[in-house]
Design a protein around this motif. Sequence first.
Motif, PDB file in Angstrom:
ATOM      1  N   ALA A   1       0.828  -1.096   0.042  1.00 55.98           N
ATOM      2  CA  ALA A   1       0.145   0.064  -0.030  1.00 55.98           C
ATOM      3  C   ALA A   1       0.843   1.155  -0.032  1.00 55.98           C
ATOM      4  O   ALA A   1       2.030   1.374   0.363  1.00 55.98           O
ATOM      5  CB  ALA A   1      -0.878  -0.091   1.054  1.00 55.98           C
ATOM      6  N   PRO A   2       0.410   2.391  -0.480  1.00 54.59           N
ATOM      7  CA  PRO A   2       1.113   3.447  -0.298  1.00 54.59           C
ATOM      8  C   PRO A   2       1.410   4.144   1.167  1.00 54.59           C
ATOM      9  O   PRO A   2       0.684   3.656   1.960  1.00 54.59           O
ATOM     10  CB  PRO A   2       0.041   4.648  -1.134  1.00 54.59           C
ATOM     11  N   PHE A   3       2.479   4.827   1.073  1.00 58.36           N
ATOM     12  CA  PHE A   3       2.718   5.405   2.551  1.00 58.36           C
ATOM     13  C   PHE A   3       1.727   6.208   2.982  1.00 58.36           C
ATOM     14  O   PHE A   3       1.222   7.013   2.459  1.00 58.36           O
ATOM     15  CB  PHE A   3       4.052   5.974   2.287  1.00 58.36           C
ATOM     16  N   ASP A   4       1.328   5.811   4.394  1.00 55.94           N
ATOM     17  CA  ASP A   4       0.257   6.597   4.817  1.00 55.94           C
ATOM     18  C   ASP A   4       0.170   6.656   6.369  1.00 55.94           C
ATOM     19  O   ASP A   4       0.791   5.726   6.947  1.00 55.94           O
ATOM     20  CB  ASP A   4      -1.164   5.848   4.580  1.00 55.94           C
ATOM     21  N   GLY A   5       0.165   8.092   6.947  1.00 52.15           N
ATOM     22  CA  GLY A   5       0.449   8.085   8.366  1.00 52.15           C
ATOM     23  C   GLY A   5      -0.451   7.386   9.275  1.00 52.15           C
ATOM     24  O   GLY A   5      -0.049   6.883  10.254  1.00 52.15           O
ATOM     25  N   LYS A   6      -1.681   7.229   8.904  1.00 52.05           N
ATOM     26  CA  LYS A   6      -2.817   6.632   9.992  1.00 52.05           C
ATOM     27  C   LYS A   6      -2.329   4.869   9.828  1.00 52.05           C
ATOM     28  O   LYS A   6      -2.611   4.530  10.854  1.00 52.05           O
ATOM     29  CB  LYS A   6      -4.033   7.008   9.187  1.00 52.05           C
ATOM     30  N   ARG A   7      -2.095   4.711   8.494  1.00 57.26           N
ATOM     31  CA  ARG A   7      -1.924   3.150   8.339  1.00 57.26           C
ATOM     32  C   ARG A   7      -0.685   2.812   9.221  1.00 57.26           C
ATOM     33  O   ARG A   7      -0.719   1.780   9.684  1.00 57.26           O
ATOM     34  CB  ARG A   7      -1.679   2.939   6.736  1.00 57.26           C
ATOM     35  N   ASN A   8       0.363   3.721   9.032  1.00 54.86           N
ATOM     36  CA  ASN A   8       1.756   3.537   9.843  1.00 54.86           C
ATOM     37  C   ASN A   8       1.442   3.453  11.350  1.00 54.86           C
ATOM     38  O   ASN A   8       2.002   2.671  12.008  1.00 54.86           O
ATOM     39  CB  ASN A   8       2.699   4.495   9.448  1.00 54.86           C
ATOM     40  N   ALA A   9       0.625   4.489  11.665  1.00 50.10           N
ATOM     41  CA  ALA A   9       0.207   4.263  13.221  1.00 50.10           C
ATOM     42  C   ALA A   9      -0.621   3.077  13.793  1.00 50.10           C
ATOM     43  O   ALA A   9      -0.408   2.528  14.775  1.00 50.10           O
ATOM     44  CB  ALA A   9      -0.629   5.450  13.404  1.00 50.10           C
ATOM     45  N   GLN A  10      -1.523   2.685  12.813  1.00 54.74           N
ATOM     46  CA  GLN A  10      -2.219   1.486  13.314  1.00 54.74           C
ATOM     47  C   GLN A  10      -1.345  -0.118  13.408  1.00 54.74           C
ATOM     48  O   GLN A  10      -1.306  -0.745  14.137  1.00 54.74           O
ATOM     49  CB  GLN A  10      -3.260   1.213  12.118  1.00 54.74           C
TER      50      GLN A  10
ATOM     51  N   LEU B   1      10.675  13.340   9.961  1.00 54.13           N
ATOM     52  CA  LEU B   1       9.671  12.947   9.460  1.00 54.13           C
ATOM     53  C   LEU B   1       8.756  12.181  10.725  1.00 54.13           C
ATOM     54  O   LEU B   1       7.602  12.028  10.850  1.00 54.13           O
ATOM     55  CB  LEU B   1       9.570  11.806   8.400  1.00 54.13           C
ATOM     56  N   GLY B   2       9.617  11.590  11.513  1.00 56.93           N
ATOM     57  CA  GLY B   2       9.084  10.655  12.656  1.00 56.93           C
ATOM     58  C   GLY B   2       8.198  11.797  13.601  1.00 56.93           C
ATOM     59  O   GLY B   2       7.077  11.304  14.342  1.00 56.93           O
ATOM     60  N   GLY B   3       8.413  12.990  13.597  1.00 57.63           N
ATOM     61  CA  GLY B   3       7.696  14.063  14.407  1.00 57.63           C
ATOM     62  C   GLY B   3       6.242  14.170  13.567  1.00 57.63           C
ATOM     63  O   GLY B   3       5.324  14.394  14.603  1.00 57.63           O
ATOM     64  N   LEU B   4       6.130  14.191  12.393  1.00 59.67           N
ATOM     65  CA  LEU B   4       4.674  14.056  11.697  1.00 59.67           C
ATOM     66  C   LEU B   4       3.994  12.676  12.059  1.00 59.67           C
ATOM     67  O   LEU B   4       2.775  12.872  12.400  1.00 59.67           O
ATOM     68  CB  LEU B   4       4.995  14.272  10.311  1.00 59.67           C
ATOM     69  N   LEU B   5       4.919  11.795  12.011  1.00 59.90           N
ATOM     70  CA  LEU B   5       4.032  10.443  12.380  1.00 59.90           C
ATOM     71  C   LEU B   5       3.560  10.461  13.660  1.00 59.90           C
ATOM     72  O   LEU B   5       2.679  10.023  14.020  1.00 59.90           O
ATOM     73  CB  LEU B   5       5.070   9.438  11.797  1.00 59.90           C
TER      74      LEU B   5
ATOM     75  N   GLY C   1       4.737   9.895  -0.584  1.00 62.48           N
ATOM     76  CA  GLY C   1       3.626   9.960   0.478  1.00 62.48           C
ATOM     77  C   GLY C   1       3.788  11.192   1.301  1.00 62.48           C
ATOM     78  O   GLY C   1       3.117  11.316   2.155  1.00 62.48           O
ATOM     79  N   LEU C   2       4.721  11.935   1.197  1.00 66.17           N
ATOM     80  CA  LEU C   2       5.230  12.933   2.133  1.00 66.17           C
ATOM     81  C   LEU C   2       4.070  14.095   2.220  1.00 66.17           C
ATOM     82  O   LEU C   2       3.495  14.582   3.290  1.00 66.17           O
ATOM     83  CB  LEU C   2       6.439  13.525   1.835  1.00 66.17           C
ATOM     84  N   GLN C   3       3.537  14.507   0.999  1.00 63.12           N
ATOM     85  CA  GLN C   3       2.717  15.527   1.256  1.00 63.12           C
ATOM     86  C   GLN C   3       1.375  15.154   1.888  1.00 63.12           C
ATOM     87  O   GLN C   3       0.719  15.793   2.565  1.00 63.12           O
ATOM     88  CB  GLN C   3       2.279  16.192  -0.395  1.00 63.12           C
ATOM     89  N   HIS C   4       0.890  13.825   1.525  1.00 63.78           N
ATOM     90  CA  HIS C   4      -0.162  13.300   2.180  1.00 63.78           C
ATOM     91  C   HIS C   4       0.065  12.933   3.670  1.00 63.78           C
ATOM     92  O   HIS C   4      -0.959  13.491   4.312  1.00 63.78           O
ATOM     93  CB  HIS C   4      -0.287  11.927   1.505  1.00 63.78           C
ATOM     94  N   VAL C   5       1.122  12.443   3.951  1.00 65.62           N
ATOM     95  CA  VAL C   5       1.324  12.511   5.532  1.00 65.62           C
ATOM     96  C   VAL C   5       1.557  13.835   6.307  1.00 65.62           C
ATOM     97  O   VAL C   5       0.901  13.897   7.372  1.00 65.62           O
ATOM     98  CB  VAL C   5       2.542  11.753   5.618  1.00 65.62           C
ATOM     99  N   ALA C   6       1.923  14.610   5.675  1.00 66.99           N
ATOM    100  CA  ALA C   6       2.090  16.053   6.068  1.00 66.99           C
ATOM    101  C   ALA C   6       0.578  16.662   6.459  1.00 66.99           C
ATOM    102  O   ALA C   6       0.470  17.134   7.475  1.00 66.99           O
ATOM    103  CB  ALA C   6       2.912  17.043   5.164  1.00 66.99           C
TER     104      ALA C   6
END
Length: 297
Positions: A74-83, A105-109, A201-206
Amino acid sequence: MPAPGEVYTVDGRKMHLQRSGPAPATALHPTLVLEAGGGCASPIYARLQKALSAKYPVISYDRAGMGWSEADDAPFDGKRNAQHLHALLAAAGVTGPIVLIGHSLGGLLNRIYTGLYPEQVAGVVMLDSSHPEQFEAFQGLPAETLAPERKKRAEFQAGGLPPPEFALVQAIFADMPHVLRQMAANYTPETVDTMVKEHEGLQHVARQAGASPDLGTRPLSVLSATVMPKLPPGAEEGAEVQRRWPEYQEAHAALSKRSRLHRVEGAEHMSLVVLPPFVNRIAEEVDWVMAELGCAR
């Protein structure tokens, strides 16, 4: 190289974490969780983890496709990473409160994770963390550099000489030979593919991080590097980010009503998390966060 830590199956794929330090003193004593910067595997933070684990339980882990964690289709996604991180911690038996420590980037995550699991996150430390606005005009990785980078890493894994940039890594971690072996094992062409995915995926995660709620009254320590890298001619986008970097760090500190901001003189973006004097400075800030939580040792 076999995984140096523990491997669990999360959402059908293997994820790797390393834990160190004493066990939590009580069920209410937080565990420190390190969130790596973009394109970074857990060994890069080995010195920081070692320093922090002298007093506290610490966990580092590898995101999908980094280190010893399997890649995610799957594409890089902050919510998916958190889950996935939340499920990984549960699988490892980490069910109490956590203090998130995020670099770049870890700060955003970490902002995204806190928004999804506010009851679990007791405090936050941001290490020269990215800001949502810095990626508004982000262009991504230059395509012409990717094929040569993959080729260089493939030749190294086939028995070729270490690349020139390894000389600096070898000097920094000369006292930690096991870390050098881990970093060499992770210097693969497949890692480049993961870096590309994270950049895409940076802009989406941001945007996800920017839409996350503030940190309320959680203790928050923000540490910022003061030495900016030299940019190539024509890098207007990067120059604007550097100009606004102090402003971004002040904005991080404003996320909590119980925060403090420190600009670490002489530190660069990466040296902040790998060189002993700066790592010791981070440990002092973690002590402050833990004292605010009534858990200092």
